[in-house]
Every structure is written in structure tokens, then in C-alpha cells.
Scaffold this motif. Structure first.
Motif, PDB file in Angstrom:
ATOM      1  N   ASP A  56       0.814  -1.222   0.000  1.00 11.53           N
ATOM      2  CA  ASP A  56       0.000   0.000   0.000  1.00 11.53           C
ATOM      3  C   ASP A  56       0.845   1.269   0.000  1.00 11.53           C
ATOM      4  N   ILE A  57       2.153   1.137   0.143  1.00  8.96           N
ATOM      5  CA  ILE A  57       3.029   2.312   0.238  1.00  8.96           C
ATOM      6  C   ILE A  57       3.427   2.768  -1.173  1.00  8.96           C
ATOM      7  N   PRO A  58       3.023   3.965  -1.566  1.00 11.13           N
ATOM      8  CA  PRO A  58       3.242   4.460  -2.935  1.00 11.13           C
ATOM      9  C   PRO A  58       4.678   4.353  -3.438  1.00 11.13           C
ATOM     10  N   TYR A  59       5.649   4.746  -2.642  1.00 12.12           N
ATOM     11  CA  TYR A  59       7.034   4.714  -3.113  1.00 12.12           C
ATOM     12  C   TYR A  59       7.486   3.299  -3.424  1.00 12.12           C
ATOM     13  N   LEU A  60       7.140   2.362  -2.558  1.00 12.82           N
ATOM     14  CA  LEU A  60       7.520   0.967  -2.792  1.00 12.82           C
ATOM     15  C   LEU A  60       6.815   0.400  -4.021  1.00 12.82           C
ATOM     16  N   GLN A  61       5.604   0.878  -4.283  1.00 14.96           N
ATOM     17  CA  GLN A  61       4.865   0.425  -5.460  1.00 14.96           C
ATOM     18  C   GLN A  61       5.600   0.799  -6.749  1.00 14.96           C
TER      19      GLN A  61
END
Length: 200
Positions: free
Chosen positions: A43-48
Motif C-alpha cells: 500500500d506504500i506508494p514509493y515501494l509500489q
């Protein structure tokens, strides 16, 4: 070999757990934990943007789990450069310049920009529940994990003839991926432990 001898002092029944069974249980327990971690991290944008969701378990396998008590600081403004904090259990409060900014519940995170840019924290995260469990991902561990994922993908692309056309969870392809991921995670954890030992 056994290091000691145990003799029964009376009639009794004993349960025996073999080393192989113990290792299997530990692996399954760890895999279940990693699956829960990965679900939060997706759910974490940067990791996505840098990790394929199907490989998030590799990154989840190298996070550090911390247990903290009420009033303990998890993250401190002006410190903790390059660290991402994910609240796994419990509750926390976030403050900036001495003022409360928001309340954190399980699944919330702090430090996304810290992780991305390697900068210091601008806010402080403090435990407000009796106990809290926090997952910590550092920038270096993330870089190692993404590099390992890329290498794993390249190796797989070079051996297309070994792929199976089946798509079930127990297919040779998926089982092979799971084995590779386990090897990668173990290697990264060993690397991290060695680095921590040499830095002391």
C-alpha cells in the motif's frame, strides 16, 4: 550430537520434535509473517514504484521488527535518516514542532520520503498504546533487495525452457520462485547481520 543426557525420574510420556520438523515450522511461521508484512507494504506508494507487488515479500523479508513500550519514541525528528517505519500493531502519535499532527493505527507508516531520499525525519513518532510492534526498513536493505530481485528476474528470463505452463500455486515455476526468494532473503539477512556485527 546431543550435548547432554536426560533420564526419566518416573514413568512419563515425551513429545519429540526433530530438527527437520522444527526448521519446517520456523520457515512456515516466518513465511506467514512475511506475507502479512508484504500485504502492508504493497500500500506504500514509493515501494509500489520500485518493487513489483509479486516480489514485495523479498523486501518484507529483510525488515526489522521492533517492540516498543508506551511513551517510547519510534522515530525522532532530525534523526533516523533513510528509514521507513510501518506500524504493525498498537498505536502511535506523530508530532511536528511539538504539535500533534495525526494518530497512527496498524497499517499506517511514516518516513516514506526519508527512505526515498535518504534524508532525516521531520516528525517524531511516539508509542501511545501499552505496546507497539513496528517494522523498520532501511534504505540500504531496500537497495540490496531490489538488486537481488532484478538479478533473480534476469536469471529466470535466461532459462525460459525450464518454465512450466501450469499456473497453480504449486506449479514448478512458483515453487522455484519461492525457493529463490527464500535464498535471496536469507542471503540479505546474513549480509545485514554481518554488517551490524562489524559496525559494533
Amino acid at each position: 550430537p546431543r550435548a547432554a543426557t536426560v533420564s526419566a525420574a518416573c514413568d512419563c510420556k515425551l513429545w519429540v520434535l526433530t530438527r527437520r520438523d522444527f526448521q519446517m515450522i520456523m520457515r512456515e511461521t516466518h513465511a506467514q509473517k512475511v506475507a502479512k508484512y508484504a500485504k502492508l507494504m504493497r500500500d506504500i506508494p514509493y515501494l509500489q514504484t520500485i518493487v513489483d507487488p509479486t516480489h514485495m515479500d523479498v523486501v518484507a523479508g529483510v525488515v526489522e521488527e521492533l517492540s516498543l513500550l508506551e511513551a517510547e519514541d519510534v522515530c525522532v525528528a532530525g534523526e533516523d535518516a533513510g528509514l521507513l517505519f510501518i506500524l504493525f500493531d498498537g498505536e502511535c502519535e506523530v508530532t511536528e514542532d511539538g504539535k500533534d499532527t495525526h494518530h497512527m493505527k496498524p497499517g499506517d507508516w511514516l518516513g516514506e520520503e526519508q527512505l526515498e531520499k535518504g534524508i532525516e525525519a521531520t516528525r517524531t513518532m511516539t508509542v501511545t498504546s501499552e505496546v507497539a510492534v513496528v517494522l523498520v526498513l532501511d534504505r540500504h536493505a531496500l537497495q540490496l533487495a531490489t538488486s537481488a530481485i532484478s538479478s533473480m528476474a534476469k536469471r529466470r528470463s535466461l532459462t525460459p525452457q525450464r518454465r512450466s505452463l501450469t499456473v497453480g500455486t504449486n506449479s514448478p515455476t512458483n515453487v522455484g520462485d519461492q525457493h529463490n526468494k527464500l535464498q535471496v532473503t536469507n542471503h540479505l539477512l546474513e549480509h545485514k547481520m554481518k554488517k551490524a556485527a562489524t559496525s559494533k
